[in-house]
Design an enzyme around this catalytic site. Sequence first.
Site, mmCIF file in Angstrom:
data_model
loop_
_atom_site.group_PDB
_atom_site.id
_atom_site.type_symbol
_atom_site.label_atom_id
_atom_site.label_comp_id
_atom_site.label_asym_id
_atom_site.label_seq_id
_atom_site.Cartn_x
_atom_site.Cartn_y
_atom_site.Cartn_z
ATOM 1 N N ILE A 28 2.396 -4.670 11.214
ATOM 2 C CA ILE A 28 0.840 -4.617 11.658
ATOM 3 C C ILE A 28 0.059 -5.170 10.298
ATOM 4 O O ILE A 28 0.048 -4.962 9.322
ATOM 5 C CB ILE A 28 0.351 -3.371 11.971
ATOM 6 C CG1 ILE A 28 1.237 -2.545 12.821
ATOM 7 C CG2 ILE A 28 -1.103 -3.349 12.417
ATOM 8 C CD1 ILE A 28 1.049 -3.009 14.509
ATOM 9 N N ASP A 94 1.322 -8.455 4.517
ATOM 10 C CA ASP A 94 2.271 -7.080 4.646
ATOM 11 C C ASP A 94 1.286 -5.938 4.142
ATOM 12 O O ASP A 94 1.283 -5.129 5.032
ATOM 13 C CB ASP A 94 3.463 -7.380 3.354
ATOM 14 C CG ASP A 94 4.638 -6.941 3.824
ATOM 15 O OD1 ASP A 94 4.683 -6.611 5.194
ATOM 16 O OD2 ASP A 94 5.640 -6.851 3.209
ATOM 17 N N ALA A 151 7.434 2.117 -2.349
ATOM 18 C CA ALA A 151 5.920 2.285 -1.563
ATOM 19 C C ALA A 151 5.542 1.196 -1.070
ATOM 20 O O ALA A 151 6.034 -0.062 -1.179
ATOM 21 C CB ALA A 151 5.283 2.993 -2.524
ATOM 22 N N ASN A 153 2.402 -0.111 -1.700
ATOM 23 C CA ASN A 153 1.163 -0.816 -2.230
ATOM 24 C C ASN A 153 1.425 -2.093 -2.718
ATOM 25 O O ASN A 153 0.610 -2.828 -2.974
ATOM 26 C CB ASN A 153 0.315 0.110 -3.011
ATOM 27 C CG ASN A 153 1.040 0.732 -4.015
ATOM 28 O OD1 ASN A 153 2.477 0.748 -4.148
ATOM 29 N ND2 ASN A 153 0.601 1.301 -4.972
ATOM 30 N N PRO A 231 5.971 14.709 -2.966
ATOM 31 C CA PRO A 231 6.690 15.513 -1.983
ATOM 32 C C PRO A 231 8.013 14.649 -1.858
ATOM 33 O O PRO A 231 9.158 15.050 -1.769
ATOM 34 C CB PRO A 231 5.818 15.461 -0.474
ATOM 35 C CG PRO A 231 4.574 15.234 -1.120
ATOM 36 C CD PRO A 231 4.670 14.380 -2.110
ATOM 37 N N GLU A 250 8.918 7.405 -9.716
ATOM 38 C CA GLU A 250 7.593 6.762 -10.153
ATOM 39 C C GLU A 250 6.742 7.363 -8.897
ATOM 40 O O GLU A 250 6.784 6.845 -7.882
ATOM 41 C CB GLU A 250 7.441 5.351 -10.120
ATOM 42 C CG GLU A 250 8.216 4.699 -10.913
ATOM 43 C CD GLU A 250 7.618 4.888 -12.513
ATOM 44 O OE1 GLU A 250 6.450 5.122 -12.593
ATOM 45 O OE2 GLU A 250 8.128 4.454 -13.277
ATOM 46 N N CYS A 284 -1.182 3.906 -7.416
ATOM 47 C CA CYS A 284 -0.753 4.990 -8.155
ATOM 48 C C CYS A 284 -1.526 5.470 -9.247
ATOM 49 O O CYS A 284 -1.620 6.914 -9.569
ATOM 50 C CB CYS A 284 0.637 4.922 -8.376
ATOM 51 S SG CYS A 284 1.221 3.958 -9.412
ATOM 52 N N GLY A 454 6.276 12.221 -12.333
ATOM 53 C CA GLY A 454 7.707 11.394 -12.371
ATOM 54 C C GLY A 454 8.790 11.632 -13.541
ATOM 55 O O GLY A 454 8.306 12.446 -14.301
ATOM 56 N N GLU A 458 9.806 2.825 -15.897
ATOM 57 C CA GLU A 458 9.903 1.215 -15.641
ATOM 58 C C GLU A 458 9.552 0.298 -16.727
ATOM 59 O O GLU A 458 8.465 0.718 -17.463
ATOM 60 C CB GLU A 458 9.249 0.897 -14.186
ATOM 61 C CG GLU A 458 10.265 1.929 -13.077
ATOM 62 C CD GLU A 458 9.690 1.266 -11.806
ATOM 63 O OE1 GLU A 458 8.563 1.203 -11.490
ATOM 64 O OE2 GLU A 458 10.538 0.994 -10.894
#
Length: 484
Positions: A28, A94, A151, A153, A231, A250, A284, A454, A458
């Site tokens: 979408i 995206d 993720a 973002n 979670p 992460e 994040c 975390g 990285e």
Amino acid sequence: MVETQPTAGHFINGRYVEDTAGEVIDVIYPATGEKIAQVHAATPAIVEQALASAAAAQKEWAARSGTERGRVLRRAADIIRERNRELSILETYDTGKALQETLYVDATSGADALEYFGGLAGSLTGEHIQLGADFAYTKRVPLGVCVGIGAWNYPTQIACWKGAPALACGNAMIFKPSEMTPLCALKVAEILVEAGLPAGLYNVVQGMGAVGATLVEDPRVAKVSLTGSVPTGKKVYAAAAAQMKHATMELGGKSPLIIFDDADVENAVSGAMLANMYSTGQVCSNGTRVFVQKGVKDAFLTRFAERCAAIKLGDPLDEETHLGPMVSEAQMNIVLDYIAKGKAEGATLVCGGDRLERDGFYVAPTVFADVTDGMTIAREEIFGPVMAVLDFEDEVEVIARANDTPYGLSAGVFTNDITRAHRVVDQLEAGTCWINTYNLAPVEVPFGGVKASGVGRENAKAAIEHYSEIKSVYVGMTPVDLAY
Ligand code: NAD
């Protein structure tokens, strides 16, 4: 339809693959709510193809010299830079993030990672340890097949931040993008192959959490690197631990940003803006608990509200637009719910606070003042353009309050007192701290969280530790010395 759209949903063994038996995932466009593409979640057959081709390709890749591996990554970086505009447009489709951002921080940051780890690949070595006549040496060996789970973002960046160090060390990677943003990682895979990466070494499979879980649980997989929520991190870390696999997590945060009276207020406002509004607040490491010392509170809030009023929210493909929509209707509703809680729990709404009346998932940049430590908006990660401003009196108090959170991803300090800056940063429980700036994460600097945010790091040389392991070899130069 997006012009630069990938031609199928999965990328396995060097080519696009589709299996329409998998559950449909609609893509979408967040700026309009329109469906622009669809992919299918990986079926067991697709997962098997990805795992088998990665395992088959990895050994030959690991046997190449680091310089050879690095050359492929650096070529991929060049191709990404040449195609930056089209990749940025895809990233905008995206995620909904404004093209003004994606042109500068997504594909380019992915290219940085490929370039950096490509450069490093040839210098990955062990060491020699002399032990009298005997000696030992260590070898840095790849882990094998690594799984990356993303993720939504930063889909291009995450695909590269995980893929580049994995490949540099001689591993294969299977990457599962977020089901919200499935397109960008496919382009990364396509470009890596174009740059000379042998088939099977960077596979992309689509799916929800269940596909990620299947990959993590497969015994052929040696390591998982997840970017996602706490979670999910707990589940994935536990699944990895059950088979003693390597894991990088992460995860989310509720990071503090502390602004002292002696800070340059305009600069602090810019920092807080970057820490809360960039990418429509979907970062994040955002500094969403903004502690402002009482002496500058009014000046800070006045300037912040003025600058919020100047933010251009709208069509993310218009390069004049500063901020686009939230990634999805669901995420918009989560954010609106938190805003309602902020109002209900007694915080003072300074600006924003509503959904925009237009198509797409737009939330106005929102600032709450007079937030107290126990309020929901000061405790939970919102992941939207919502800033909570808390007052404080002195340094000792603010450090204790800043650390009073289960998270520990990032933290920031604005002050013109150089000794205070370092003293405060030393005491903040966070993996990354910024002094007089915020949210800059170049590939040369390790990035990751402490506490619930975390495990592992990285970027930078630190990432090498998480995609390889040390093998020690003891060499006896004299006969074995034994009393029996
Ligand atoms: P999410 O946890 O919902 O999903 C992340 C990924 O995990 C998705 O690809 C999802 O399909 C997958 N997944 C879900 N359940 C799984 C399971 N049981 N096993 C394997 N995979 C599973 O997170 P999100 O909503 O996509 O992203 C937002 C979160 O990510 C926020 O908390 C944000 O702070 C965090 N984030 C962290 C960083 C970082 O570097 N620390 C960067 C970006 C985002």
